[in-house]
Design a protein around this motif. Structure first.
Motif, PDB file in Angstrom:
ATOM      1  N   LYS A   1       0.880  -0.978   0.047  1.00  0.00           N
ATOM      2  CA  LYS A   1       0.127  -0.144   0.053  1.00  0.00           C
ATOM      3  C   LYS A   1       0.591   1.296  -0.003  1.00  0.00           C
ATOM      4  CE  LYS A   1      -2.634   1.749   3.587  1.00  0.00           C
ATOM      5  NZ  LYS A   1      -3.387   1.442   4.724  1.00  0.00           N
ATOM      6  N   GLU A   2       1.746   1.104   0.685  1.00  0.00           N
ATOM      7  CA  GLU A   2       2.913   2.528   0.676  1.00  0.00           C
ATOM      8  C   GLU A   2       3.348   2.738  -0.501  1.00  0.00           C
ATOM      9  OE1 GLU A   2       3.079   0.146   2.787  1.00  0.00           O
ATOM     10  OE2 GLU A   2       3.429   0.441   4.904  1.00  0.00           O
ATOM     11  N   TRP A   3       3.482   1.749  -1.510  1.00  0.00           N
ATOM     12  CA  TRP A   3       4.015   2.203  -3.035  1.00  0.00           C
ATOM     13  C   TRP A   3       2.935   3.107  -3.599  1.00  0.00           C
ATOM     14  CZ3 TRP A   3       5.823  -3.486  -4.018  1.00  0.00           C
ATOM     15  CH2 TRP A   3       6.942  -3.701  -3.103  1.00  0.00           C
TER      16      TRP A   3
ATOM     17  N   GLU B   1       0.608   4.630  -2.223  1.00  0.00           N
ATOM     18  CA  GLU B   1       0.377   5.968  -1.767  1.00  0.00           C
ATOM     19  C   GLU B   1       1.465   6.782  -2.161  1.00  0.00           C
ATOM     20  OE1 GLU B   1      -2.837   4.659   1.719  1.00  0.00           O
ATOM     21  OE2 GLU B   1      -0.656   5.100   2.275  1.00  0.00           O
ATOM     22  N   ALA B   2       2.896   6.339  -2.017  1.00  0.00           N
ATOM     23  CA  ALA B   2       3.918   7.257  -2.252  1.00  0.00           C
ATOM     24  C   ALA B   2       3.808   7.758  -3.534  1.00  0.00           C
ATOM     25  CB  ALA B   2       5.307   6.342  -1.884  1.00  0.00           C
ATOM     26  N   SER B   3       3.372   6.884  -4.367  1.00  0.00           N
ATOM     27  CA  SER B   3       3.327   7.287  -5.928  1.00  0.00           C
ATOM     28  C   SER B   3       2.296   8.530  -6.083  1.00  0.00           C
ATOM     29  CB  SER B   3       2.916   5.981  -6.688  1.00  0.00           C
ATOM     30  OG  SER B   3       2.552   6.394  -8.144  1.00  0.00           O
ATOM     31  N   ALA B   4       1.000   8.073  -5.500  1.00  0.00           N
ATOM     32  CA  ALA B   4       0.151   9.050  -5.719  1.00  0.00           C
ATOM     33  C   ALA B   4       0.543  10.412  -5.031  1.00  0.00           C
ATOM     34  CB  ALA B   4      -1.238   8.736  -4.777  1.00  0.00           C
ATOM     35  N   ASN B   5       1.249  10.345  -3.800  1.00  0.00           N
ATOM     36  CA  ASN B   5       1.671  11.557  -3.002  1.00  0.00           C
ATOM     37  C   ASN B   5       2.645  12.131  -3.973  1.00  0.00           C
ATOM     38  OD1 ASN B   5       4.033  12.553  -0.730  1.00  0.00           O
ATOM     39  ND2 ASN B   5       1.995  12.740  -0.425  1.00  0.00           N
ATOM     40  N   LEU B   6       3.506  11.355  -4.619  1.00  0.00           N
ATOM     41  CA  LEU B   6       4.424  12.354  -5.657  1.00  0.00           C
ATOM     42  C   LEU B   6       4.012  12.875  -6.896  1.00  0.00           C
ATOM     43  CD1 LEU B   6       7.505   9.581  -4.982  1.00  0.00           C
ATOM     44  CD2 LEU B   6       7.191  12.250  -4.464  1.00  0.00           C
TER      45      LEU B   6
ATOM     46  N   PHE C   1      -4.991  10.917   1.503  1.00  0.00           N
ATOM     47  CA  PHE C   1      -5.424   9.266   1.309  1.00  0.00           C
ATOM     48  C   PHE C   1      -6.540   8.844   1.862  1.00  0.00           C
ATOM     49  CE2 PHE C   1      -0.385   9.122   1.869  1.00  0.00           C
ATOM     50  CZ  PHE C   1      -0.330   9.227   0.385  1.00  0.00           C
TER      51      PHE C   1
ATOM     52  N   PHE D   1       7.056   7.691   4.710  1.00  0.00           N
ATOM     53  CA  PHE D   1       6.303   6.492   5.538  1.00  0.00           C
ATOM     54  C   PHE D   1       7.304   5.929   6.738  1.00  0.00           C
ATOM     55  CE2 PHE D   1       4.440   7.379   1.421  1.00  0.00           C
ATOM     56  CZ  PHE D   1       3.093   7.167   1.842  1.00  0.00           C
TER      57      PHE D   1
ATOM     58  N   PHE E   1      10.253   2.462  -3.937  1.00  0.00           N
ATOM     59  CA  PHE E   1       9.953   1.507  -5.066  1.00  0.00           C
ATOM     60  C   PHE E   1      11.023   0.535  -5.163  1.00  0.00           C
ATOM     61  CE2 PHE E   1       7.909   6.036  -6.339  1.00  0.00           C
ATOM     62  CZ  PHE E   1       6.769   5.260  -5.854  1.00  0.00           C
TER      63      PHE E   1
ATOM     64  N   TYR F   1      11.628  10.183  -9.358  1.00  0.00           N
ATOM     65  CA  TYR F   1      10.083   9.728  -9.872  1.00  0.00           C
ATOM     66  C   TYR F   1       9.094  10.839  -9.776  1.00  0.00           C
ATOM     67  CZ  TYR F   1       5.980   6.761  -9.924  1.00  0.00           C
ATOM     68  OH  TYR F   1       4.482   6.357 -10.181  1.00  0.00           O
TER      69      TYR F   1
END
Ligand code: ATP
Ligand code: MG
Lengths: 285, 366
Positions: free
Chosen positions: A179-181, A183-188, B52, B81, B87, B98
């Motif tokens: 899930k972190e991936w 969310e991190a992706s959306a966050n960026l 989120f 986090f 990634f 990214y």
């Protein structure tokens, strides 16, 4: 010291049945196929059986088997991936997930004559679905070119175990997409699509490739389902079956050569697969 | 004017009120820590700011713009986090790049910026390693650089150090603060470690049960806790129950002279709050002086320059920090007199039952 050695030898003895079994039923048959493929009736060695494989109808049977396996592996693989993802993603009710995995576990192992019968009873010329389409929906699938006995029909039946097998094999990998991936992706600033394009699919790729090669082998070696639907299907396993049972022409050496040819096809698949896999997994441990 | 505002945020999960009216105003470039025990709603608050999750009521405003209903990928927030968020299929450099790639930044600019950021977090030499080739601390540095790359409006960190070992934790928190001050970036930092919160923040908000118990500077939080919960949660505190009487507070059969008691009505039930480092300890010698509680040393805990003594007596239960040298002359079993300060001790009115302080959560529980 002594007791250590005794325990070791006991461990070896315990594995003996396994090794005996493997030697008797895996290595010996494989060796006999390998040797037999290069023999002729007069127990001399020759390449004539192998040469025969490159001619009609054998070469066509290989082509049929390879196409059927590739197509059902690709479609089953991709569709299975999407279904598994849809079922496993957050927000999908738990019961859908457990129902799907249970069903897949059963369906992936359902094959052979019972599966063939199930398809004939539903999609054969007089199958319930065929008749339902014809009588209730006024759509004659036969007139529109569908025949269960064709390669398409057999392929459709294969999907019944290919799809669930994909779901079973890929589910753990999908669970591993954190899930972190996302969310991190959306966050960026990335969209869902960008996430899958740059992170999700690349991360899953080694597992997808592995699963698809498994599906290929699964379809390539399948025999009874195709035989049950159409005993004259142009598939290499059906040819081998016919020769072994001797009701067409009793030439075990040619049958052994055909089996040897299957080893070769699978070996070629592996040779293509391994570098792809290595490339896809270059970031992993 | 406040740069980041959390206005009356509410969020329920079924019957759990994860957030029950959170109000925060943070100036541009300031660093605020959300501090509280496990389950108090810290992560929930941060996730609402990142987008989120959506609040059931309330608003999130940044620089005068209401972002409550903006999608997370349109918010320009940088999030770090707890762990494992890099990634795995990308090198450190590609991870940091990214967000810039997504924004379609020019290739040469991108490379320059990524290199600068990796230098900033001290990882210039590890740019081409994959996450699994980096230690936990290095991974968090990359995650920080990745969040900073997009020049976010607000930096959000959710227990970014809790998966690291103690030494790296201290080192990295100081670095985070240094970088934050350097860049002047408005920062929300979530932690359940009070020492961490006090050491790096401009402001600390202590949360409990989805509410903010108290918000203030680290010094205020330490010296003037407003509730028993905050008193207990921040630092170590003696909490002595007593009743206001003429000239002080009655506790364990002794009248304690506490200045703060003079303004309180007689008969009121109060808590006397005393920091262990303000308690004077010496051998008990018969006559009891002012503000003196007598008991036996039952444990000694070595804390470096000071040693913490637990003193138990009749109705007496006090913790005192004394210089380690002095503690040598007060071994376990010694009968001692603990003298409480008349000034500096604080009083809290006992209104309701004290909330229980949960144990430290297991490190990776979320
Ligand atoms: N998605 C969710 N569904 C149901 N309940 C949730 C969800 N997220 C959080 N909660 C509940 O909301 C409360 C606050 O959770 P939150 O994760 O914000 O706590 P926290 O302060 O971050 O704790 P920790 O220090 O353990 O990370 C908890 O009681 C938690 O069980
Ligand atoms: Mg949390």
């Amino acid at each position: 010291m002594r007791s250590g050695r005794r325990r070791l030898s006991f461990a070896w003895i315990a594995t003996l049945p396994f090794f005996a079994y493997t030697i008797l039923f895996l290595f010996l048959p494989a060796a006999s196929v390998l040797i037999g493929a290069f023999q002729n009736d007069k127990s001399g060695y020759s390449l004539s059986n192998i040469r025969t494989l490159f001619h009609h109808p054998y070469i066509d049977a290989y082509e049929g088997s390879i196409k059927l396996s590739l197509v059902t592996a690709a479609i089953g693989g991709i569709a299975g991936l999407f279904i598994a993802y849809a079922a496993l993603r957050e927000g999908t009710p738990k019961w859908i997930r457990s129902t799907l995995t249970t069903f897949s576990g059963v369906a992936a192992n359902f094959g052979g004559i019972p599966l063939a019968f199930a398809f004939i009873a539903s999609l054969g010329p007089l199958g319930v679905l065929t008749l339902f389409f014809k009588n209730q929906l006024h759509f004659d699938i036969t007139a529109h070119g569908f025949s269960l006995f064709s390669m398409t029909g057999i392929g459709l039946a294969y999907m019944y175990f290919q799809l669930p097998l994909m779901i079973l094999v890929i589910a753990p990998a999908i669970d591993g997409v954190r899930k972190e991936w996302r969310e991190a992706s959306a966050n960026l600033g990335a969209s869902q699509f960008q996430f899958w394009r740059y992170v999700g699919i690349p991360v899953l790729m080694p597992s997808i490739l592995g699963a698809i090669i498994l599906l290929f082998g699964n379809a390539f070696a399948a025999y009874a389902t195709a035989y049950g639907i159409n005993s004259g299907a142009n598939l290499i396993t059906i040819f081998i079956g016919a020769y072994y049972s001797g009701n067409v022409l009793n030439n075990p050496h040619l049958a052994q050569a055909m089996a040897f040819g299957m080893f070769v096809v699978l070996a070629v698949m592996m040779i293509v697969y391994i570098p792809l896999q290595r490339r896809a997994a270059r970031w992993a441990k | 004017m406040a740069y980041l505002e959390l206005q009356n945020l509410h969020r329920d999960f079924g019957t759990v009120k994860a957030l029950d009216g959170i109000e925060i105003e943070l100036g541009e470039g300031e660093f605020l820590s959300l501090l509280g025990p496990s389950g108090c709603g810290k992560t929930t608050a941060l996730r609402l700011v990142a987008g989120f999750d959506r609040p059931d009521a309330g608003a999130i405003v940044v620089d005068g713009k209401n972002l409550t209903n903006v999608a997370p990928n349109k918010r320009d927030m940088g999030m770090v986090f707890q762990a494992y968020s890099l990634f795995p299929n990308m090198t450190a450099r590609q991870n940091v790049e990214y967000g810039l790639r997504i924004r379609g930044k020019d290739r040469a600019d991108r490379r320059k910026r990524v290199s600068d950021l990796l230098e900033l977090v001290g990882l210039g030499h590890a740019a081409d390693r994959y996450p699994h080739q980096l230690s936990g601390g290095m991974q968090q540095r990359v995650a920080l650089a990745r969040a900073l790359a997009i020049e976010p409006r607000v930096l959000l960190l959710d227990e970014p150090l809790s998966a690291l070992d103690a030494k790296v934790r201290v080192q990295l928190r100081e670095e985070i603060r240094r970088i934050q001050l350097d860049l002047g970036i408005t920062t929300l930092y979530v932690t359940h470690d009070q020492e961490e919160a006090l050491s790096v923040s401009d402001h600390v908000a202590v949360m409990y049960g989805g509410r903010i118990e108290q918000m203030g500077s680290p010094a205020e939080m330490y010296s003037a806790p407003a509730t028993p919960f905050v008193a207990e949660f921040i630092g170590t505190m003696n909490r002595l129950e007593g009743t206001v009487v003429d000239g002080g507070v009655e506790h364990a059969g002794t009248t304690l002279r506490i200045e703060a008691a003079q303004e309180r009505p007689r008969g009121e039930r109060v808590l006397v709050l005393v920091r262990p480092e303000t308690v004077e300890v010496g051998p008990a010698n018969g006559g009891s002086g002012v503000n003196t509680l007598v008991g036996n040393v039952v444990t000694q805990t070595f804390l470096g320059p000071v040693t913490r003594l637990k003193i138990l007596g009749e109705g007496v239960d006090v913790i005192a920090d004394v210089p380690t040298q002095k503690a040598l002359s007060l071994p376990v079993g010694t009968r001692v007199a603990a003298v409480l300060p008349a000034e500096g001790a604080r009083l809290l009115v006992l209104k309701e039952d004290l909330p229980q302080i949960p144990e430290e959560p297991a490190s990776a529980s979320r």
